[in-house]
Design a protein around this motif. Structure first.
Motif, PDB file in Angstrom:
ATOM      1  N   ASP A 106      -2.936   8.676   2.487  1.00 28.85           N
ATOM      2  CA  ASP A 106      -2.811   9.951   2.310  1.00 28.85           C
ATOM      3  C   ASP A 106      -1.055   9.828   2.788  1.00 28.85           C
ATOM      4  OD1 ASP A 106      -2.468  12.331   2.402  1.00 28.85           O
ATOM      5  OD2 ASP A 106      -4.364  12.901   2.971  1.00 28.85           O
ATOM      6  N   VAL A 107      -0.226   9.379   1.548  1.00 28.44           N
ATOM      7  CA  VAL A 107       1.398   9.796   2.518  1.00 28.44           C
ATOM      8  C   VAL A 107       1.511  11.248   2.708  1.00 28.44           C
ATOM      9  CG1 VAL A 107       1.864   7.973   1.621  1.00 28.44           C
ATOM     10  CG2 VAL A 107       1.766   9.433  -0.042  1.00 28.44           C
ATOM     11  N   SER A 108       0.953  11.949   2.159  1.00 28.15           N
ATOM     12  CA  SER A 108       0.988  13.763   2.765  1.00 28.15           C
ATOM     13  C   SER A 108       0.868  13.897   3.697  1.00 28.15           C
ATOM     14  CB  SER A 108       0.533  14.250   1.355  1.00 28.15           C
ATOM     15  OG  SER A 108      -1.117  14.633   1.978  1.00 28.15           O
ATOM     16  N   LYS A 109      -0.126  13.298   4.930  1.00 27.44           N
ATOM     17  CA  LYS A 109       0.017  13.571   6.458  1.00 27.44           C
ATOM     18  C   LYS A 109       1.631  13.047   6.760  1.00 27.44           C
ATOM     19  CE  LYS A 109      -5.000  13.681   6.383  1.00 27.44           C
ATOM     20  NZ  LYS A 109      -5.931  12.480   6.690  1.00 27.44           N
ATOM     21  N   ILE A 110       2.138  12.150   6.106  1.00 26.35           N
ATOM     22  CA  ILE A 110       2.945  11.691   6.663  1.00 26.35           C
ATOM     23  C   ILE A 110       3.884  12.136   6.646  1.00 26.35           C
ATOM     24  CG2 ILE A 110       4.526   9.403   6.930  1.00 26.35           C
ATOM     25  CD1 ILE A 110       2.103   7.819   6.309  1.00 26.35           C
ATOM     26  N   ALA A 111       4.561  13.142   5.620  1.00 25.07           N
ATOM     27  CA  ALA A 111       5.468  13.426   4.730  1.00 25.07           C
ATOM     28  C   ALA A 111       5.603  15.135   5.646  1.00 25.07           C
ATOM     29  CB  ALA A 111       5.456  13.767   3.314  1.00 25.07           C
TER      30      ALA A 111
ATOM     31  N   ARG B 217      -0.887  10.919  -3.241  1.00 26.85           N
ATOM     32  CA  ARG B 217      -0.208   9.456  -3.537  1.00 26.85           C
ATOM     33  C   ARG B 217       1.397   9.833  -3.366  1.00 26.85           C
ATOM     34  NH1 ARG B 217      -4.106   6.160  -6.551  1.00 26.85           N
ATOM     35  NH2 ARG B 217      -6.020   6.356  -5.917  1.00 26.85           N
ATOM     36  N   ALA B 218       1.955  10.409  -3.501  1.00 25.35           N
ATOM     37  CA  ALA B 218       3.099  10.833  -3.395  1.00 25.35           C
ATOM     38  C   ALA B 218       3.760  12.102  -2.640  1.00 25.35           C
ATOM     39  CB  ALA B 218       3.917  11.444  -4.816  1.00 25.35           C
ATOM     40  N   ALA B 219       4.961  11.836  -1.955  1.00 30.24           N
ATOM     41  CA  ALA B 219       5.116  12.590  -1.122  1.00 30.24           C
ATOM     42  C   ALA B 219       6.693  12.487  -0.620  1.00 30.24           C
ATOM     43  CB  ALA B 219       4.010  12.896   0.202  1.00 30.24           C
ATOM     44  N   GLY B 220       7.313  13.928  -0.245  1.00 31.87           N
ATOM     45  CA  GLY B 220       8.371  13.210   0.714  1.00 31.87           C
ATOM     46  C   GLY B 220       9.019  14.186   1.588  1.00 31.87           C
TER      47      GLY B 220
ATOM     48  N   GLU C 240       0.985  -0.985   0.280  1.00 36.69           N
ATOM     49  CA  GLU C 240      -0.385  -0.086  -0.243  1.00 36.69           C
ATOM     50  C   GLU C 240       1.002   1.036   0.048  1.00 36.69           C
ATOM     51  OE1 GLU C 240      -2.892  -0.215   2.770  1.00 36.69           O
ATOM     52  OE2 GLU C 240      -2.931  -1.697   3.068  1.00 36.69           O
ATOM     53  N   VAL C 241       1.929   0.922   0.237  1.00 36.25           N
ATOM     54  CA  VAL C 241       2.813   2.599   0.863  1.00 36.25           C
ATOM     55  C   VAL C 241       4.180   1.406   0.169  1.00 36.25           C
ATOM     56  CG1 VAL C 241       4.078   4.258   1.815  1.00 36.25           C
ATOM     57  CG2 VAL C 241       1.690   3.491   2.431  1.00 36.25           C
ATOM     58  N   ALA C 242       4.438   2.939  -0.420  1.00 38.72           N
ATOM     59  CA  ALA C 242       6.178   2.448  -0.846  1.00 38.72           C
ATOM     60  C   ALA C 242       7.525   3.293  -0.406  1.00 38.72           C
ATOM     61  CB  ALA C 242       6.255   2.372  -2.693  1.00 38.72           C
TER      62      ALA C 242
ATOM     63  N   GLU D 218      25.890  12.704   5.427  1.00 41.01           N
ATOM     64  CA  GLU D 218      26.006  11.295   6.416  1.00 41.01           C
ATOM     65  C   GLU D 218      24.914  11.226   7.311  1.00 41.01           C
ATOM     66  OE1 GLU D 218      27.749   8.958   6.465  1.00 41.01           O
ATOM     67  OE2 GLU D 218      29.717   9.058   4.848  1.00 41.01           O
ATOM     68  N   LYS D 219      24.600  12.553   7.286  1.00 38.08           N
ATOM     69  CA  LYS D 219      22.983  12.823   8.536  1.00 38.08           C
ATOM     70  C   LYS D 219      22.493  13.797   7.280  1.00 38.08           C
ATOM     71  CE  LYS D 219      26.164  12.344  12.448  1.00 38.08           C
ATOM     72  NZ  LYS D 219      26.389  13.202  13.793  1.00 38.08           N
ATOM     73  N   VAL D 220      22.376  13.177   6.562  1.00 42.09           N
ATOM     74  CA  VAL D 220      20.926  14.288   5.527  1.00 42.09           C
ATOM     75  C   VAL D 220      20.244  13.328   4.904  1.00 42.09           C
ATOM     76  CG1 VAL D 220      20.411  16.259   3.902  1.00 42.09           C
ATOM     77  CG2 VAL D 220      22.395  16.399   5.655  1.00 42.09           C
ATOM     78  N   CYS D 221      19.169  12.870   4.993  1.00 46.14           N
ATOM     79  CA  CYS D 221      18.295  11.841   4.164  1.00 46.14           C
ATOM     80  C   CYS D 221      17.538  12.223   3.880  1.00 46.14           C
ATOM     81  CB  CYS D 221      17.876  10.371   5.061  1.00 46.14           C
ATOM     82  SG  CYS D 221      19.303   9.227   5.919  1.00 46.14           S
ATOM     83  N   ARG D 222      16.658  11.847   2.271  1.00 50.18           N
ATOM     84  CA  ARG D 222      15.794  12.187   1.623  1.00 50.18           C
ATOM     85  C   ARG D 222      14.921  10.765   1.464  1.00 50.18           C
ATOM     86  NH1 ARG D 222      18.223  16.250  -3.593  1.00 50.18           N
ATOM     87  NH2 ARG D 222      18.851  17.902  -1.600  1.00 50.18           N
ATOM     88  N   VAL D 223      13.670  12.071   1.809  1.00 49.32           N
ATOM     89  CA  VAL D 223      12.849  10.155   1.717  1.00 49.32           C
ATOM     90  C   VAL D 223      11.319  10.769   0.250  1.00 49.32           C
ATOM     91  CG1 VAL D 223      10.773   9.420   3.256  1.00 49.32           C
ATOM     92  CG2 VAL D 223      13.144  10.593   3.908  1.00 49.32           C
ATOM     93  N   SER D 224      10.931   9.209  -0.503  1.00 47.31           N
ATOM     94  CA  SER D 224      10.304   9.855  -1.153  1.00 47.31           C
ATOM     95  C   SER D 224       8.765   8.570  -0.691  1.00 47.31           C
ATOM     96  CB  SER D 224      10.901   9.240  -2.461  1.00 47.31           C
ATOM     97  OG  SER D 224      11.561  10.747  -2.822  1.00 47.31           O
ATOM     98  N   MET D 225       8.038   8.865  -1.026  1.00 41.87           N
ATOM     99  CA  MET D 225       7.309   7.885  -0.655  1.00 41.87           C
ATOM    100  C   MET D 225       5.772   8.096  -1.714  1.00 41.87           C
ATOM    101  SD  MET D 225       5.843   8.733   3.905  1.00 41.87           S
ATOM    102  CE  MET D 225       6.070  10.854   3.343  1.00 41.87           C
ATOM    103  N   ARG D 226       5.585   6.859  -2.337  1.00 44.39           N
ATOM    104  CA  ARG D 226       3.803   6.573  -3.207  1.00 44.39           C
ATOM    105  C   ARG D 226       3.055   5.638  -2.487  1.00 44.39           C
ATOM    106  NH1 ARG D 226       7.477  10.413  -4.722  1.00 44.39           N
ATOM    107  NH2 ARG D 226       7.686  10.050  -7.058  1.00 44.39           N
TER     108      ARG D 226
END
Length: 317
Positions: free
Chosen positions: A273-278, A288-291, A250-252, A260-268
């Motif tokens: 609703d992944v925008s709420k998590i982002a 359906r697409a957030a980060g 359901e969520v990728a 070293e201490k910076v990460c970029r996150v993408s969700m699909r």
């Protein structure tokens, strides 16, 4: 201030020296809409700079105008700017351009519901892509669309809709695509360029897939790239699509360490609703697409994101 399409057009028409920018980690819509609007404004006699403060995906280099995108700027170059146009994001994700163009009015054109609404003027539209909004802007001005503008805007729309497959594809999206083809966009050229990948990217996808983890009883799939792997890759565009299609997922989520201490996150997602998590993690996007960007080591970022996704899925039951 939220404004109308008409006001957006009047601001663009009144400006003479324009800087156009988009979000860091730019995608097809960010670059396509920037080149499309920049080229159009130049055709109207404006002085235009396009500045995106990050690495540019090589598979978009087929667009006429790609080579003119600056990766950084200086205060001297921005002293006469009377309008900073921010595309496909809000003011929080454009690097140091806020400071460089601090004396300019800011016009934000976006389609993300999570926009921070901090620009002087904001045109926020329910469109498939920011490139579709730029198409609407040019259409409202009743101006002709050149082949170069058409190619750039078509690319932005096509990439943000998964080549017209995603749920954000509407009848207006298809009509815009048709009009852009009439104006000179070549769908086959766009699709072949976007789909083509250097051998090192294909090998990188294989390495990325080796980090695949399935959690939450098969509802979540994730890939987690450490800094050495991320830094060895020219682009990770499209990597998340490799796992988004897994049956039952359901969520990728795709997390890459860019420092070293910076990460970029993408969700699909396939509806969740992944925008709420982002947004909870300081980012934003679509249903359906957030980060977001997390300022922590990879393992901590991975744990944080997976917990937030798991909690959100449980709460939605």
């Amino acid at each position: 201030m939220n404004i109308s399409l008409e006001k957006t057009c009047s601001l663009l028409e009144a400006a003479n020296n324009v800087v156009i920018t988009a979000h860091v980690n730019p995608d097809g819509d960010a670059i396509g809409s920037s080149i499309g609007l920049g080229t159009f404004l130049e055709e109207q006699g404006k002085n235009v700079k396009i500045v995106i403060c990050d690495k540019l995906p090589r598979n978009l280099s087929f667009l006429h105008g790609y080579d003119r995108i600056q990766r950084s700027g200086d205060a001297e170059a921005f002293k006469d700017v009377d309008l900073l146009v921010i595309l496909d994001t809000d003011m929080s994700r454009i690097g140091n351009l806020n400071e460089l163009a601090k004396n300019a009015k800011t016009l934000n054109i976006d389609h993300h519901i999570s926009n921070d609404q901090k620009a002087d003027y904001l045109y926020l539209a329910k469109s498939s892509a920011t490139a579709e909004i730029i198409f609407d802007v040019i259409s409202y001005m009743k101006a002709p669309i050149s082949a170069d503008v058409a190619m750039a805007l078509y690319t932005g729309i096509a990439t943000d809709t998964g080549f017209f497959k995603y749920s954000n594809t509407r009848s207006s999206t298809m009509m815009a695509g048709a009009k852009l083809i009439e104006a000179g966009a070549s769908p086959n050229v766009v699709s072949e360029a976007i789909e083509e990948k250097p051998l090192e990217i294909v090998k990188g996808q294989i390495e990325a897939l080796s980090t695949l983890e399935i959690t939450s009883n098969g509802r979540v799939a994730g890939m987690f790239l450490d800094y050495p792997l991320t830094s060895s890759l020219e682009s990770t565009e499209g990597f998340i699509d490799l796992i988004r299609v897994i049956e039952g997922v359901e969520v990728a989520v795709f997390v890459k360490s860019v420092e070293e201490k910076v990460c970029r996150v993408s969700m699909r997602s396939k509806g969740f609703d992944v925008s709420k998590i982002a947004m909870k993690l300081g980012g934003g996007g679509h249903i359906r697409a957030a980060g977001c960007t997390l300022y922590m080591p990879l393992q901590e970022a991975k744990t944080t994101v997976l917990k937030e996704i798991s909690d959100a899925l449980e709460s939605a039951k």
